[in-house]
Design a protein around this motif. Structure first.
Motif, short mmCIF file in Angstrom:
data_model
loop_
_atom_site.label_atom_id
_atom_site.label_comp_id
_atom_site.label_asym_id
_atom_site.label_seq_id
_atom_site.Cartn_x
_atom_site.Cartn_y
_atom_site.Cartn_z
N SER B 648 -1.96 -33.43 58.18
CA SER B 648 -2.72 -34.09 59.25
C SER B 648 -3.82 -33.20 59.80
O SER B 648 -4.79 -33.68 60.37
CB SER B 648 -1.78 -34.53 60.38
N LEU B 649 -3.68 -31.88 59.61
CA LEU B 649 -4.71 -30.95 60.08
C LEU B 649 -5.63 -30.52 58.93
O LEU B 649 -6.50 -29.67 59.12
CB LEU B 649 -4.06 -29.70 60.69
N GLY B 650 -5.39 -31.07 57.76
CA GLY B 650 -6.23 -30.71 56.61
C GLY B 650 -5.81 -29.41 55.95
O GLY B 650 -6.53 -28.90 55.10
N ALA B 651 -4.65 -28.86 56.36
CA ALA B 651 -4.19 -27.58 55.78
C ALA B 651 -3.39 -27.89 54.52
O ALA B 651 -2.17 -27.75 54.47
CB ALA B 651 -3.35 -26.82 56.79
N ILE B 652 -4.10 -28.30 53.49
CA ILE B 652 -3.44 -28.89 52.32
C ILE B 652 -2.71 -27.82 51.49
O ILE B 652 -1.65 -28.09 50.93
CB ILE B 652 -4.49 -29.67 51.50
N GLU B 653 -3.24 -26.60 51.46
CA GLU B 653 -2.56 -25.54 50.70
C GLU B 653 -1.22 -25.21 51.35
O GLU B 653 -0.22 -25.02 50.67
CB GLU B 653 -3.42 -24.27 50.62
N ARG B 654 -1.23 -25.14 52.69
CA ARG B 654 0.02 -24.86 53.38
C ARG B 654 1.03 -25.99 53.13
O ARG B 654 2.21 -25.74 52.88
CB ARG B 654 -0.26 -24.70 54.89
N ALA B 655 0.55 -27.22 53.18
CA ALA B 655 1.44 -28.37 52.93
C ALA B 655 2.07 -28.26 51.55
O ALA B 655 3.27 -28.47 51.38
CB ALA B 655 0.64 -29.66 53.05
N GLU B 656 1.27 -27.89 50.58
CA GLU B 656 1.79 -27.80 49.21
C GLU B 656 2.85 -26.70 49.12
O GLU B 656 3.87 -26.87 48.46
CB GLU B 656 0.65 -27.52 48.23
N SER B 657 2.59 -25.61 49.80
CA SER B 657 3.54 -24.50 49.76
C SER B 657 4.88 -24.91 50.39
O SER B 657 5.95 -24.62 49.87
CB SER B 657 2.90 -23.29 50.46
N LEU B 658 4.83 -25.62 51.53
CA LEU B 658 6.06 -26.05 52.20
C LEU B 658 6.82 -27.06 51.33
O LEU B 658 8.04 -27.00 51.18
CB LEU B 658 5.73 -26.67 53.56
N LEU B 659 6.05 -27.99 50.75
CA LEU B 659 6.71 -29.01 49.92
C LEU B 659 7.31 -28.40 48.66
O LEU B 659 8.37 -28.83 48.20
CB LEU B 659 5.69 -30.10 49.54
N ALA B 660 6.62 -27.43 48.10
CA ALA B 660 7.16 -26.79 46.90
C ALA B 660 8.48 -26.12 47.22
O ALA B 660 9.43 -26.16 46.41
CB ALA B 660 6.15 -25.78 46.37
N GLN B 661 8.56 -25.52 48.41
CA GLN B 661 9.82 -24.89 48.80
C GLN B 661 10.91 -25.94 48.99
O GLN B 661 12.05 -25.76 48.55
CB GLN B 661 9.61 -24.09 50.08
N ALA B 662 10.53 -27.05 49.62
CA ALA B 662 11.50 -28.14 49.81
C ALA B 662 11.96 -28.68 48.46
O ALA B 662 13.13 -29.00 48.26
CB ALA B 662 10.88 -29.26 50.65
N ASP B 663 11.01 -28.76 47.53
CA ASP B 663 11.31 -29.29 46.20
C ASP B 663 12.31 -28.38 45.46
O ASP B 663 13.19 -28.86 44.75
CB ASP B 663 10.00 -29.41 45.41
N ARG B 664 12.15 -27.08 45.66
CA ARG B 664 13.09 -26.15 45.02
C ARG B 664 14.50 -26.34 45.58
O ARG B 664 15.48 -26.22 44.87
CB ARG B 664 12.62 -24.71 45.21
N LEU B 665 14.57 -26.64 46.89
CA LEU B 665 15.89 -26.82 47.52
C LEU B 665 16.48 -28.18 47.16
O LEU B 665 17.69 -28.34 47.06
CB LEU B 665 15.76 -26.69 49.04
N HIS B 666 15.62 -29.19 47.00
CA HIS B 666 16.06 -30.56 46.70
C HIS B 666 15.27 -31.08 45.51
O HIS B 666 14.38 -31.91 45.67
CB HIS B 666 15.77 -31.46 47.91
#
Lengths: 129, 1079
Positions: B648-666
């Motif tokens: 929502s803030l346009g911080a797309i790289e950060r979003a990808e990093s957080l999601l990648a971590q979530a993806d590794r966990l789930h």
């Protein structure tokens, strides 16, 4: 997939060859066997082969953003011609790579002959410009 | 021949180093025409002895069926055999039914290996030349061989460099290390070797130059910081230059007491911050970066700077990057909050205020977020607007602490702001440790160094005299005690003070570092004060008083006493209105001493507090605490929530990093895969987006959930009408979603209606306009019974305008566009407001209704004024306006608008947009008859290599400008360059033929070749007529929209271009000579 490559060198400038290669309406002047072409807009055109005025061969002219290539795909036979221009100190090298689908493999030799003849006609025609 | 007439065997040598070549008796022989035959020669030379034909086939023709590949081997062998026989007058190929090989040939790669085996390294290196092998051959086997040879050569060079250095031959040592670096410019091993050689040769500054170049290259090409080893080597070289060990002198006179300045030593640094502040205060804004190891005194120096600024009546605002989960724009959010409190109501109604609303939770309600790139620009420009506004009446000091753990978005704002504050009384200062150095922060520092006033302060360890002076200020100590502390401190003021404190408390200087001192201080603390310290240590950042009370379960009155106890023990301080450890290193030491179970429990409690009391901006932080507390399952939800906030803030790289971590966990979570597909789409990576989307579909498919499946297809369609720019795929996907819902008999009316509206939009863009109309008519009835939904209604109106354009009903196009824009405005979606109006304007422009199109664009805004927020969309709107105004022959006005678009693009630091503005300016100048200026401007645009300006067309337009200004040779050169430009889908190749014919006709006319000129101009005429006759204007517009995925105003107007050609033809015919120089 059967393929073959061919090339020719001409003393014509790259822009002289370019004008013939990028304009499908000029194909009948140099592409052996092509009788007429009609324009469809935005790179689409139709080619009519010698002796078959009622058999339209839809074509797609695409360009590749790398390597100065123009690709001409026959939408009927799926034969794909990839033309490439390279500037030389005293002219241009025109090369072509042809992909023939398996079901058209019997036409490989015929296509080889057509392309060899067309290359030389293209080179000669460009020299006249 | 011999006397007996027998043919002597030729000496044949095959060269693989460099391009493949073959020498016969010392002369280069001609290679076969077939590229595959040459490749075969290379492969056989690389694989001595007879080789199986099947191996050759699979290496050289890896992607074709076996039979075809074997046939191709035979063809290539035939060509190669013929060539070798012609050149060497004998067969060098030995072949059987199954095997083929070269015989009686020397291969340079084998010579290279033999020289090495004989330890003739110098000769081997000379033979290797530039190190490239099989140059020009891109087969996989060739790439592998090339890489392997390169690695071998590099190892050889590095080893040879070391040996030469050991023998005292520094020239050879440096040369070899340099060659290794040239072979692999991204290799840190090579860079370190070269740095060491230069250092050994006494060229420390050159060694540091090597370091700077590799850091820059790593950042630009790989977006990574250098490794620990490389950095440490650079630091060692740097420190060895400047550190001078000075014996401690005994104290003279009385101990020093607190004076006007609390800074000890650091005279140069103190002078530097003073100078930076004076420059800024005087209106020459700039940047100050303070770098150094932990405990070296960065914060202390910044505190001096703040004291200085406040003494001058300046506004001072600070932001801190927390060690755990720094939210996007976290430090800037604190600065914005601080400035908002200082400025109060003065901010109301300003252009930047709404833009920064997402950073001021609790103060302002943000509008619905738009696309990430739009939001990113809006926030950045909003923050810069805030800085400019705050600095209007008073100097401004902004401080961002600990940016080495800051987020990428905050660093990106620093980059942009550094370029924009040159004329404002603003100093932006940030501190960071040497490591880690995020690439975005490195970009910001590079930007800072390029702008006017910038100062970089590297804090080195204090010299022993200064350390001694520092400890004598705090206590009266014997000279031997001071000596002990100086030895223990290693130049760190923090360690010196802690050692001094430990000496006072325990009678001994720290022998186990800070941890022992912190432990000693803690043991004397009452339990509530220990709890406070534990809460601060686990939080990883300063806590507000309310947070501190909640986390240790006390009232604010109790907290006063508790804090005093922690403060007196030298552990806690009040930083502004928040509580924190006195130093991050003390916090780390305290944290390290906490029992593991207690740590985990406290982390979980902090996470719960953040989830309950914090907004989405705290989700990332909560996730970090949950992970530290062993609750990875719960962390997944917070990671996804944090990613949503980042998007929502346009911080797309950060979003990808957080999601990648979530993806590794789930790993089997379809929602996470889908969100990951979305961020890939927004980052312009369609292949990755597709792969993730397919993964999500596969996971949903196993759950047999039709609603989830349809929703996923709808998301995919949204990305394809947005960042992926592929409306045809969007249409397919939305049709798929509707079929899934229909087949499953899902009764969700709203979802179905939304999907129908979306399908209507896709049909309007890339499908059947009649079907679009039919869908819209049906929707009008269905929507009357359900609540309005803004996005759905915007899509309906835009779809209506598209179908109207394509069916030639232009009288209603503007109304539909305006209706969509009004809804977009009501929900604060500026991106959709722009999109709705630009779409309608583009449709009208496509059919030559320039006045009407301009009228619609003018509703967005006229020439941008100072204070208005810049965005890429805004620049594109202004460029579209310039094009339309130029078509109306108002060239001066068009030029003003195009140049203002350039100014906006420069504010955004967007070189692509700047080049596009230059191109448009050049085209307007060409139409206006200012040919020389047009050629210059187009040349300037063409200097930007990757700009999306339509390079072949720009070259041909420049060629036209050149020939009309009389420079025939330059025009001819530009025509040649145009013919060699890569051409993409947006270049409209058929129109390029027409343009080239025109230019060549003009050149021929200027040279007096009238017949050629007329032939070329007639050809140009026929090309443009063909283009005009081929399809109607509405469909041409639709084709452009479908191909490029966005409305386009400008670029091609066949009718106008035909008019130009006809005028040239008329001039040529009527003048009877080479007078076609007027457009």
């Amino acid at each position: 997939m059967p393929t073959f490559d061919d090339a020719v060198t001409t003393s014509a400038a790259p822009e002289d060859v370019w004008m013939l290669l990028y304009d499908p309406m000029q194909f009948p002047q140099w592409w052996s066997g092509v009788a007429t072409t009609t324009y469809g807009g935005d790179g689409d055109y139709t080619m009519f082969v010698d002796g078959y005025p009622d058999f339209p061969m839809a074509q797609q002219l695409d360009t590749a953003p790398e390597g100065n290539r123009v690709t001409i795909s026959c939408m009927v036979s799926d034969i794909k011609f990839q033309w490439r221009l390279e500037p030389l100190p005293d002219g241009t090298r025109i090369s072509v790579h042809v992909d023939v689908p398996e079901r058209e493999a019997a036409r490989l030799q015929m296509q080889r002959g057509i392309i060899e003849q067309s290359l030389h006609r293209l080179a000669a025609l460009a020299q006249q410009h | 021949m011999t006397a007996a007439g027998k043919v002597e065997p030729a000496a044949v040598r095959v060269r693989l180093l460099g391009e493949i070549a073959i020498d016969v008796n010392g002369h280069a022989a001609e290679l076969p025409n077939s590229g595959r035959a040459v490749a075969l020669l290379g492969w056989l030379a690389l694989h001595p002895g007879p080789q199986y034909r099947t191996d050759i086939a699979s290496a050289l023709w890896p992607d074709v069926p076996d039979a075809s590949a074997r046939s191709s081997v035979r063809t290539a062998l035939w060509a190669l055999r013929r060539m070798l026989e012609d050149a060497a007058a004998g067969s060098l190929l030995e072949s059987s039914r199954y095997r083929v090989g070269l015989r009686d040939v020397v291969v340079d790669v084998q010579e290279f290996a033999e020289l090495l085996a004989q330890d003739r390294v110098d000769e081997a290196l000379a033979l290797a030349g530039t190190g490239e092998m099989l140059t020009g051959l891109e087969d996989e086997w060739a790439l592998l061989a090339r890489q392997s040879h390169r690695e071998r050569l590099i190892a050889l060079l590095v080893e040879g460099s070391e040996k030469a250095a050991a023998g005292g031959d520094f020239t050879t040592a440096v040369e070899r290390a340099r060659r290794a670096t040239e072979l692999d410019p991204l290799s840190e091993t090579c860079a370190r070797a070269l740095m060491l050689r230069h250092e050994e040769a006494g060229d420390r500054s050159v060694a540091l130059g090597v370091y700077a170049r590799v850091v820059d290259r790593l950042r630009r090409e790989l977006h990574v910081a250098p490794s620990e080893d490389t950095w440490r080597l650079a630091e060692r070289i740097r420190v060895s230059e400047r550190r001078r060990h000075v014996a401690v002198r005994p104290a003279v006179g009385t101990p020093m007491t607190e004076g006007t300045s609390t800074v000890v030593g650091r005279r140069q640094e103190f002078a530097a911050i003073g100078a930076a502040w004076r420059h800024a205060r005087g209106g020459r804004g700039g940047v100050l970066v303070v770098r150094g190891d932990p405990g070296i005194g960065k914060t202390h120096l910044i505190q001096e700077l703040c004291r200085m600024a406040r003494a001058d009546g300046a506004l001072v605002a600070m932001g801190f990057a927390p060690e755990i989960g720094c939210a996007p724009y976290g430090p800037w959010s604190e600065i914005a909050m601080s400035l908002a409190q200082d400025l109060g109501a003065a901010m109301d109604g300003r252009s930047f205020t709404q833009a920064i609303a997402p950073l001021l939770p609790g103060l302002l309600a943000p509008t619905a977020p738009g696309p990430p790139d739009f939001e990113r620009t809006r926030l950045t420009e909003g923050l810069i607007g805030l800085i400019g506004f705050a600095a209007r009446g008073t100097p401004l000091l902004l401080v961002l602490e600990d940016m080495h753990v800051g987020d990428e978005s905050s660093a990106a704002v620093l980059s942009r702001a550094a370029r924009r504050i040159a004329d404002w009384p603003v100093l932006i200062a940030w501190t960071r440790r040497h490591r880690p150095l995020p690439s975005a922060l490195a970009d910001a520092e590079e930007a800072a160094q390029r702008c006017g006033e910038s100062a970089m302060i590297d804090l080195a360890p204090l010299c022993d005299d200064d350390i001694a002076a520092l400890v004598r200020r705090t206590d009266t100590l014997s000279d031997s005690a001071v000596e002990d502390i100086v030895v223990a401190a290693h130049g760190s003021p923090l360690l010196a003070l802690e050692a001094s404190r430990a000496l006072a408390n325990t009678g001994a200087v720290l022998s186990e570092g800070l941890r022992a001192g912190v432990r000693a201080a803690t043991t004397r603390l009452p339990m509530p004060a220990r709890d406070l310290c534990a809460a601060l240590a686990v939080a990883g950042r300063a806590l507000s008083i309310e947070e501190a009370c909640r986390r240790i379960g006390v009232t604010q009155i109790d907290l006063d006493i508790i804090f005093e106890q922690a403060h007196e023990a030298g552990l806690a301080v009040l930083a502004g209105d928040r509580l924190d450890f006195r130093h991050a290193m003390l916090r780390d030491a305290f944290y390290d001493d906490l029992p593991a179970l207690m740590r985990a429990r406290l982390h979980r409690a902090v996470a719960e507090d953040l989830i309950v009391g914090g907004g989405p901006e705290r989700a990332d932080e909560a996730a970090r605490h949950l992970l530290a507390g062993g609750r990875s399952e719960d962390a997944v939800h917070e990671l996804v929530r944090g990613a949503g906030h980042a998007v929502s803030l346009g911080a797309i790289e950060r979003a990808e990093s957080l999601l990648a971590q979530a993806d590794r966990l789930h790993p089997d979570d379809a929602d996470i895969s889908l969100e990951l597909a979305g961020v890939a789409a927004h980052r312009g990576r369609p292949d990755i987006a597709r792969e993730r989307f397919d993964r999500a579909l596969a996971t949903i498919g196993t759950a047999a959930d039709p609603v989830a499946l349809a929703a996923a297809h709808i998301r995919w369609a949204e990305w394809n009408t947005g960042p992926l720019c592929d409306p045809r795929s969007a249409r397919e996907s939305i049709q798929c979603a509707i079929e899934i819902l229909d087949t499953a008999g899902v009764a969700g009316l709203r979802m179905q209606v939304d999907a129908q509206a979306f399908l209507a939009l896709c049909e309007g863009m890339a499908g059947d306009p009649l079907r679009c109309e039919a869908l819209l008519d049906a929707l009008d009835e269905r929507c009357s019974g359900i609540p309005a939904e803004p996005i759905r209604d915007i899509r309906r109106h835009v779809a209506r305008s598209l179908s109207q354009i394509r069916r030639g009903r232009f009288e209603r196009v503007a109304d539909s566009g305006r209706a969509a824009a009004a809804i977009a405005r009501s929900i604060g979606r500026q991106d959709l407001l722009y999109g709705s109006l630009v779409n309608a304007a583009a449709g009208l422009a496509a059919v030559g209704k320039y006045v009407e199109a301009l009228g619609i664009l003018d509703e967005i805004g006229v020439v941008p004024v100072e204070g208005r927020l810049a965005s890429a969309t805004e620049v594109e709107v202004q460029l579209s306006r310039a094009w339309l105004i130029s078509r109306l022959e108002r060239h001066d006005e068009a030029l003003r608008v195009a140049r203002s678009a350039h100014t906006l693009a420069a504010r955004l630091d967007n070189t692509d947009l700047m080049a596009r503005a230059d191109t448009e300016t050049g085209r307007i100048l060409l139409r206006a008859g200012s040919f020389g200026e047009a050629a210059d401007m187009l040349a300037q645009a063409l200097q930007v290599p990757d700009a999306q300006i339509g390079r072949p067309m720009a070259r041909l337009q420049r060629a036209e400008a050149l020939v009309r200004s009389g420079d025939l040779q330059a025009a001819q050169d530009e025509v040649r360059a145009a013919a060699l430009e890569p051409i993409g889908v947006g270049d409209w190749p058929d129109t390029l033929v027409a343009r080239m014919s025109l230019v060549r006709g003009l050149i021929a006319a200027a040279r007096g070749e009238r017949a050629v000129a007329e032939r070329q101009l007639r050809h140009a005429e026929s090309c443009w007529r063909r283009r005009l006759d081929a399809t109607d204007a509405g469909e041409r517009y639709a084709a452009t929209l479908a191909d490029l995925g966005r409305p386009v105003i400008g670029l091609i107007s066949p009718a106008d271009e035909l008019d130009v050609v006809l005028v040239d033809l008329e001039l040529l015919i009527s003048n009877g000579g080479p007078d076609a120089h007027v457009r």
